[in-house]
Design a protein around this motif. Structure first.
Motif, PDB file in Angstrom:
ATOM      1  N   HIS A   1     -12.699  10.636 -51.036  1.00 15.32           N
ATOM      2  CA  HIS A   1     -12.105  11.566 -52.008  1.00 15.32           C
ATOM      3  C   HIS A   1     -12.925  11.611 -53.304  1.00 15.32           C
ATOM      4  O   HIS A   1     -12.369  11.586 -54.409  1.00 15.32           O
ATOM      5  CB  HIS A   1     -10.663  11.197 -52.324  1.00 15.32           C
ATOM      6  N   THR A   2     -14.227  11.669 -53.147  1.00 11.45           N
ATOM      7  CA  THR A   2     -15.113  11.702 -54.309  1.00 11.45           C
ATOM      8  C   THR A   2     -14.941  13.001 -55.073  1.00 11.45           C
ATOM      9  O   THR A   2     -14.901  14.084 -54.479  1.00 11.45           O
ATOM     10  CB  THR A   2     -16.583  11.559 -53.855  1.00 11.45           C
ATOM     11  N   LYS A   3     -14.865  12.899 -56.402  1.00  8.69           N
ATOM     12  CA  LYS A   3     -14.731  14.099 -57.241  1.00  8.69           C
ATOM     13  C   LYS A   3     -16.115  14.715 -57.430  1.00  8.69           C
ATOM     14  O   LYS A   3     -16.707  14.705 -58.513  1.00  8.69           O
ATOM     15  CB  LYS A   3     -14.132  13.732 -58.604  1.00  8.69           C
ATOM     16  N   ALA A   4     -16.649  15.238 -56.324  1.00  7.13           N
ATOM     17  CA  ALA A   4     -17.983  15.852 -56.337  1.00  7.13           C
ATOM     18  C   ALA A   4     -17.840  17.356 -56.199  1.00  7.13           C
ATOM     19  O   ALA A   4     -16.878  17.858 -55.599  1.00  7.13           O
ATOM     20  CB  ALA A   4     -18.830  15.291 -55.197  1.00  7.13           C
ATOM     21  N   ALA A   5     -18.814  18.073 -56.722  1.00  3.13           N
ATOM     22  CA  ALA A   5     -18.784  19.538 -56.669  1.00  3.13           C
ATOM     23  C   ALA A   5     -20.181  20.081 -56.419  1.00  3.13           C
ATOM     24  O   ALA A   5     -21.179  19.523 -56.908  1.00  3.13           O
ATOM     25  CB  ALA A   5     -18.226  20.112 -57.974  1.00  3.13           C
ATOM     26  N   VAL A   6     -20.222  21.123 -55.628  1.00  2.21           N
ATOM     27  CA  VAL A   6     -21.459  21.882 -55.419  1.00  2.21           C
ATOM     28  C   VAL A   6     -21.192  23.282 -55.953  1.00  2.21           C
ATOM     29  O   VAL A   6     -20.224  23.938 -55.535  1.00  2.21           O
ATOM     30  CB  VAL A   6     -21.849  21.933 -53.929  1.00  2.21           C
TER      31      VAL A   6
ATOM     32  N   SER B   1     -14.897  21.338 -45.892  1.00  2.00           N
ATOM     33  CA  SER B   1     -15.441  20.114 -45.306  1.00  2.00           C
ATOM     34  C   SER B   1     -16.967  20.158 -45.350  1.00  2.00           C
ATOM     35  O   SER B   1     -17.556  21.216 -45.599  1.00  2.00           O
ATOM     36  CB  SER B   1     -14.959  19.962 -43.868  1.00  2.00           C
ATOM     37  N   PRO B   2     -17.651  19.028 -45.096  1.00  2.43           N
ATOM     38  CA  PRO B   2     -19.125  19.032 -45.103  1.00  2.43           C
ATOM     39  C   PRO B   2     -19.735  20.014 -44.105  1.00  2.43           C
ATOM     40  O   PRO B   2     -20.847  20.508 -44.327  1.00  2.43           O
ATOM     41  CB  PRO B   2     -19.473  17.584 -44.741  1.00  2.43           C
ATOM     42  N   GLU B   3     -19.011  20.294 -42.988  1.00  2.00           N
ATOM     43  CA  GLU B   3     -19.550  21.219 -41.992  1.00  2.00           C
ATOM     44  C   GLU B   3     -19.600  22.669 -42.484  1.00  2.00           C
ATOM     45  O   GLU B   3     -20.251  23.522 -41.873  1.00  2.00           O
ATOM     46  CB  GLU B   3     -18.704  21.168 -40.709  1.00  2.00           C
TER      47      GLU B   3
ATOM     48  N   ILE C   1     -15.627  21.986 -53.462  1.00  2.00           N
ATOM     49  CA  ILE C   1     -15.257  20.580 -53.574  1.00  2.00           C
ATOM     50  C   ILE C   1     -14.802  20.097 -52.200  1.00  2.00           C
ATOM     51  O   ILE C   1     -14.468  20.910 -51.333  1.00  2.00           O
ATOM     52  CB  ILE C   1     -14.134  20.368 -54.621  1.00  2.00           C
ATOM     53  N   PRO C   2     -14.781  18.778 -51.938  1.00  2.00           N
ATOM     54  CA  PRO C   2     -14.316  18.276 -50.639  1.00  2.00           C
ATOM     55  C   PRO C   2     -12.867  18.696 -50.371  1.00  2.00           C
ATOM     56  O   PRO C   2     -12.035  18.739 -51.286  1.00  2.00           O
ATOM     57  CB  PRO C   2     -14.438  16.756 -50.781  1.00  2.00           C
ATOM     58  N   TYR C   3     -12.584  18.994 -49.120  1.00  2.00           N
ATOM     59  CA  TYR C   3     -11.239  19.438 -48.749  1.00  2.00           C
ATOM     60  C   TYR C   3     -10.203  18.370 -49.085  1.00  2.00           C
ATOM     61  O   TYR C   3      -9.094  18.681 -49.555  1.00  2.00           O
ATOM     62  CB  TYR C   3     -11.195  19.761 -47.247  1.00  2.00           C
ATOM     63  N   SER C   4     -10.542  17.121 -48.854  1.00  2.00           N
ATOM     64  CA  SER C   4      -9.588  16.035 -49.111  1.00  2.00           C
ATOM     65  C   SER C   4      -9.197  15.970 -50.579  1.00  2.00           C
ATOM     66  O   SER C   4      -8.086  15.529 -50.910  1.00  2.00           O
ATOM     67  CB  SER C   4     -10.191  14.694 -48.669  1.00  2.00           C
ATOM     68  N   VAL C   5     -10.089  16.404 -51.453  1.00  2.00           N
ATOM     69  CA  VAL C   5      -9.774  16.439 -52.882  1.00  2.00           C
ATOM     70  C   VAL C   5      -9.000  17.706 -53.222  1.00  2.00           C
ATOM     71  O   VAL C   5      -8.036  17.683 -53.998  1.00  2.00           O
ATOM     72  CB  VAL C   5     -11.068  16.363 -53.728  1.00  2.00           C
ATOM     73  N   GLY C   6      -9.384  18.794 -52.601  1.00  2.00           N
ATOM     74  CA  GLY C   6      -8.749  20.074 -52.890  1.00  2.00           C
ATOM     75  C   GLY C   6      -7.289  20.110 -52.506  1.00  2.00           C
ATOM     76  O   GLY C   6      -6.475  20.759 -53.171  1.00  2.00           O
TER      77      GLY C   6
END
Length: 431
Positions: free
Chosen positions: A180-185, A155-157, A238-243
């Motif tokens: 549910h953005t397909k974003a990655a760090v 998550s962002p936190e 990646i965002p948890y919602s996507v994972g």
């Protein structure tokens, strides 16, 4: 028979006389002590070079004690600072085992996202939290080189809980999580190998399981854990919602919690486990991991090393004490006639002993004071002329000065006793 009457006021005059004699005796002792100190100072004035050379050992020893304390304290603060950057207020909860069913139909009792939400609601000490999904995928790098990479759904936190540093770009936010953005760090190592640099990687795309992801930022840990944490050199967040769409389940591998007050970490970890246990099977085991015990152990190790080094530096003080004893023995031998004259004039053995003992203490203590000032000069200078704050221990100063005094007393006792035991007649005959 005539009666003898007691003279009025006799007891009062007797008490007054005794009080006067005590006061006079105290005054005499004070004067004798002051005279002894003056004699010691006069002897130093006569032989300044010998006094300075004798005190040199104590200067080096005391400065060593101060420097060892300073180095030990600096190293301790550095190590504890690194551990604090990892997250001293962090609790990591994971499922260790236990469940229900027989051997052929065993059912694991993994953590879920609802467990995180329950803890957030029921444990007020928790400030932030993040679930973590763990996946592995194979990514093709330039040159056709395919590598296994670690993909974590968080998550962002997660950024704040783990004290991550965003090097370029940004970390995903609540909007990315909701939509549910397909974003990655990605890590700096991944960005460099895939696109040549961290800056060039931002806004570039790559594929995970055939799905394109856009890199929105690069990150690194606050402290290099050398692969001992859940983050490896080539990790993708990646965002948890996507994972969760990749895993097809709500189960999570770990849940990270950030506690408001570092002093409440242990208590909060117990509450977290209690809340989670109530939601699962009694036979399930959930393990909380904190850095509190590691911090305590690191502090004990640093303190132990400092004490050991101080004991080693104390050897220098002992060597300086041997030098003081040798010089004082030579001083007694060269002042035999002076001792005889003083005894002939009424000086007691106690006064002679006290004179030479005070001389030894003066040599030792003055060397300790100079050594302490020299030892403090470096950390004070660094504080004044640089931005670094080197710790200065008051205990180091106390130990250096007390040890210096003790060395003077211990190694000055033998010469003082030898001077006090000399026969005045033989001393006056000495040539």
């Amino acid at each position: 028979m005539p009666t003898t009457e007691a003279k009025p006021g006799t007891p009062a005059r007797s008490r007054s006389r005794r009080s006067f004699e005590k006061t006079l005796a105290s005054a005499k002792r004070t004067m004798l002590l002051s005279e002894i100190v003056k004699l010691a100072i006069d002897s130093f004035k006569v032989s300044k070079v010998r006094f300075a050379l004798t005190a040199l050992g104590m200067v080096i020893g005391s400065a060593s004690v101060i420097m060892v304390f300073t180095i030990g304290s600096t190293g301790k603060e550095y190590v504890l600072g690194l551990l604090q950057k990892i997250g001293t207020n962090m609790v990591v909860l994971e499922y260790e085992g236990g469940g229900a069913g027989n051997v052929n139909e065993y059912r694991n009792d993994y953590l879920t996202l609802d467990d995180e939400r329950a803890v957030d609601e029921q444990v007020p000490d928790v400030a932030k939290s993040s679930p973590m999904l763990e996946m592995h995928d194979r990514v093709t790098f330039p040159g056709g080189n395919a590598k296994d990479v670690l993909v974590l759904g968080v998550s962002p936190e997660y950024r704040d809980v783990r004290n991550l540093i965003v090097y370029t770009g940004r970390f995903f936010d609540d909007e990315d999580e909701t939509t549910h953005t397909k974003a990655a760090v990605v890590t700096k190592a991944f960005a460099r190998e895939m696109f040549g640099s961290e800056a060039a990687a931002v806004n570039q795309t790559f594929q995970l399981s055939g799905i394109p992801f856009t890199i929105i930022g690069t990150f690194q840990e606050s402290v290099d854990t050398f692969g001992q944490s859940e983050i490896s050199d080539e990790t993708i967040l990646i965002p948890y919602s996507v994972g969760r769409y990749f895993t097809g389940t709500d189960n999570v591998k770990q849940i990270f919690f950030s506690i408001r007050d570092p002093n409440d970490v242990e208590e909060a970890s117990n509450e977290i486990v209690e809340v989670v246990h109530k939601r699962h099977l009694p036979s399930s085991v959930y393990k909380p991991t904190t850095l509190t015990s590691l911090l305590t152990t690191a502090a004990k190790i640093a303190n132990g090393l400092t004490v050991m080094l101080v004991m080693v530096s104390a050897v220098t003080l002992a060597v300086g004490g041997v030098g003081i004893m040798n010089i004082m023995l030579a001083t007694v031998r060269s002042r035999i006639r002076e001792i005889g004259i003083r005894k002939a004039l009424g000086a007691t053995a106690r006064e002679i002993k006290l004179q030479f003992l005070i001389e030894a203490i003066f040599i030792s203590l003055s060397g300790g004071v100079v050594g302490t000032l020299l030892g403090l000069a470096l950390p004070v200078s660094v504080r004044i002329f640089t931005d670094y704050t080197i710790p200065i221990s008051a205990w180091a100063v106390v130990i250096a000065l007390v040890t210096s005094t003790a060395v003077g007393i211990i190694f000055g006792t033998l010469p003082a006793n030898r001077a006090a035991q000399m026969d005045p007649v033989e001393s006056l005959k000495y040539e």
